[in-house]
Enzyme design. Structure first.
Site, PDB file in Angstrom:
ATOM      1  CG  ASP A   1      -1.715   0.926   1.241  1.00 52.30           C
ATOM      2  OD1 ASP A   1      -2.996   1.094   0.686  1.00 52.30           O
ATOM      3  OD2 ASP A   1      -1.842   2.087   2.225  1.00 52.30           O
TER       4      ASP A   1
ATOM      5  CD  GLU B   1      -1.576   2.688  -3.953  1.00 49.94           C
ATOM      6  OE1 GLU B   1      -2.879   2.796  -4.087  1.00 49.94           O
ATOM      7  OE2 GLU B   1      -1.598   2.224  -2.548  1.00 49.94           O
TER       8      GLU B   1
HETATM    9  C1  GLC Z   1      -4.089   3.131  -1.025  1.00 50.50           C
HETATM   10  C2  GLC Z   1      -5.471   2.152  -0.616  1.00 50.50           C
HETATM   11  C3  GLC Z   1      -6.530   2.876  -0.357  1.00 50.50           C
HETATM   12  C4  GLC Z   1      -6.446   3.439   0.940  1.00 50.50           C
HETATM   13  C5  GLC Z   1      -4.533   4.548   0.661  1.00 50.50           C
HETATM   14  C6  GLC Z   1      -4.169   4.620   2.105  1.00 50.50           C
HETATM   15  O1  GLC Z   1      -4.161   3.693  -1.971  1.00 50.50           O
HETATM   16  O2  GLC Z   1      -5.236   1.824  -2.274  1.00 50.50           O
HETATM   17  O3  GLC Z   1      -7.677   2.057  -0.320  1.00 50.50           O
HETATM   18  O4  GLC Z   1      -7.623   4.405   1.458  1.00 50.50           O
HETATM   19  O5  GLC Z   1      -3.752   3.886   0.419  1.00 50.50           O
HETATM   20  O6  GLC Z   1      -4.358   3.496   3.017  1.00 50.50           O
END
Ligand code: GLC
Ligand code: CA
Length: 558
Positions: free
Chosen positions: A214, A273
């Site tokens: 994440d 991500e």
């Molecule tokens: C990422 C996740 C999202 C979350 C954010 C904070 O972007 O995909 O759902 O709100 O991180 O953890």
């Protein structure tokens, strides 16, 4: 508990299972509810393993199922090495992994290293221990500004809207990139680093095959004085030296993680991500010395447009060569409007807002959602993506042709982005997180016996699994057929573009002779004698005319 998928020989090919995998994203609280409390759970996933196997996916990625107060849908983690009691137990987790592995489905779990929840024992300790303590050093605490420190250290705004600093009782402030319940960790702190290594080992030892990381690009920070203002921050280049985003030093962390991943056989995989500024910056996350793979989100913001798709495909394949990784393709996930809906709004990639009970595209002509057209385009792009080299991520429900759900009242909404006014398409992210319809009848469309934690609209009945499963023309059947045939199509990780003489028609061949033809235009495209080779079509094709907004796969003679 087995370390690896049972019965597999260790070969390089096994180790590289992820390169061209189809990964199905499960948002656990909205997938299937086994105990009827309205919240999806791990036994619910276990009960649907046959469904997943029949779909033909290679892996599942589970969004967080850890203990959490759900201030941000589980991305506010209280304890990284446990299961939320409402979702089950560690034993349930083991049983689920075993059942998935028995069907050759790998398991990826979500790691949330940028922040804990404010209920995490570390944060509670930090509050109790007071300023200057070791406990506070695990987070980012600072004194405020102004004569009495009653102003935040900076005017920075959090991703979900509102100030990025929160004051605690003794007057200090802590930094949170996301919700106030998600205090950012201090990645200069050795204990923080060591603890995440422990978490990675904990799940790897339980048989987890990979990790989704994440906000992988935000962990390290340079918060030395003087801190820039919000306006100054916005002007700083994101070239590795930015104080908050995509810093070069973050890769030291992933190099350490890689050692852990590679200590397992087969090595554990990871996908970042990372919302970063260029393909080159993204390649750093995808390097073999780092996480190994990174999400490519370009198509989340692309229009339904052949030229744009072609450019993105070419760029990302080139980037994969650069990093030695494989590309990822994503059209939907738990953070964005479902792609059927995006393509059903004008312009054909909706940034949408709700007016009355209708969707309208923000900034575009105020047109109502074209459900049929949106789904037709979604099917066409999905088939195009599944024909590309690399791995594809499928978000739960897209195989049912689901649209975004608009009819959720403010009182029913859960997403902090909605309440704090951030620009997540105006309505926040709840509309893609509504519990899945499994049956056309019955309580909460078969999701569970005790209702659903977000309201399901009546039109979900038409998208229920039991309705679509028996219909060869349904979106579910299209996904099943595509995933079955994909094993034959996916050989080498390259493609060759073929001429079409139409700017709105893309055509390419894979090394084994399979071809994909995608018509983004309204006019039909003449397939000529190749029509005989059509093995799959996103909408019905008759004769040699490939209809508008349709993709086909062509298989060579055996
Ligand atoms: C990422 C996740 C999202 C979350 C954010 C904070 O972007 O995909 O759902 O709100 O991180 O953890
Ligand atoms: Ca439940």
């Amino acid at each position: 508990m087995t370390d690896t998928v049972p019965d597999q020989k260790h070969t390089d090919e096994v180790a590289a299972w992820w390169r061209q995998a189809v990964v199905y994203q499960i948002y656990p609280r909205s997938f299937a509810d086994a105990n009827g409390d309205g919240i999806g759970d791990l036994p619910g996933i276990l009960s649907r393993v046959d469904y997943l196997a029949e779909l033909g996916i290679d892996a599942v990625w589970l969004s967080p199922f850890y203990p959490s107060a759900l201030a941000d849908g589980g991305y506010d983690v209280d304890d990284y090495r446990d299961v939320d009691p409402r979702l089950g137990t560690l034993d349930d987790f083991d049983a689920m992994v075993e059942a998935l592995h028995a069907r050759s489905i790998r398991v990826i779990v979500d790691i949330v290293p940028n922040h804990t929840s404010n209920r995490h024992e570390w944060f509670q300790e930090a509050l109790a221990a007071g300023r200057g303590s070791e406990a506070r050093d695990r987070y980012i605490f600072r004194e405020g500004t102004g004569p009495d420190g009653s102003q935040p250290p900076t005017d920075w705004v959090s991703v979900f809207g509102g100030p990025a600093w929160e004051r605690v009782d003794d007057g200090q402030w802590y930094f949170h990139n996301f919700a106030v319940e998600q205090p950012d960790l201090n990645w200069d702190n050795e204990e923080v680093r060591a603890d995440f290594l422990k978490t990675l080992r904990f799940w790897s030892d339980r048989g987890v095959d990979g990790f989704r990381i994440d906000v992988a690009h935000m962990l390290t920070k340079d918060l030395s004085d003087p801190l820039p203002s919000r306006a100054e921050l916005a002007l700083l280049p994101q070239d590795g030296s930015h104080p908050l985003i995509d810093r070069d030093d973050v890769h030291e962390i992933y190099a350490e993680w890689r050692q852990v991943f590679d200590s397992y056989d087969p090595p554990r995989t990871a996908v970042a991500e990372a919302w970063v500024s260029t393909p080159e910056r993204r390649a750093k996350y995808a390097s073999a010395e780092g996480l190994g793979q990174a999400f490519n989100f370009d198509l989340l913001v692309a229009d339904f447009d052949a030229v744009e798709f072609r450019r993105i495909i070419a760029d990302n394949l080139a980037q994969a060569t650069l990093s030695g990784s494989s590309t990822t393709w994503v059209l939907s996930n738990h953070d964005v409007t479902r792609h059927a809906t995006r393509y059903g709004l004008q312009p054909l990639n909706g940034r949408h807002v709700k007016q009355g009970t209708e969707w309208v595209a923000a900034g575009g002509p105020e047109e109502q959602l074209d459900r049929e057209g949106g789904l037709r385009r979604a099917r066409a792009t999905t088939l195009l993506l599944l024909g590309l080299p690399g791995s594809t991520y499928v978000y739960q429900g897209e195989e049912l042709g689901l649209h975004e759900v608009a009819d959720i009242t403010p009182a029913q909404r859960q997403d902090p982005a909605f309440f704090r006014g951030a620009e997540f398409d105006g309505l926040g992210r709840d509309g893609c997180r509504v519990p899945l319809p499994w049956t056309a009848d019955g309580s909460s469309f078969g999701f569970g016996s005790g209702g659903a934690h977000l309201p399901q609209p009546a039109w979900f009945a038409q998208h229920a699994v039991d309705v679509l499963a028996g219909d060869p023309s349904s979106t579910l059947s299209l996904y099943r057929d595509a995933l079955r045939l994909r094993h034959r199509l996916q050989t080498g990780e390259s493609l060759e573009w073929l001429k079409t003489d139409r700017v709105d028609v893309l055509r390419f061949a894979r090394p084994n002779g399979w071809q994909v033809v995608a018509n983004f235009g309204a006019e039909s495209f003449d397939l000529g004698a190749d029509a005989e080779h059509v093995v799959l079509a996103s909408t019905p094709v008759s004769g040699a005319a490939l209809p508008g907004e349709c993709t086909v796969w062509l298989a060579p003679d055996d």
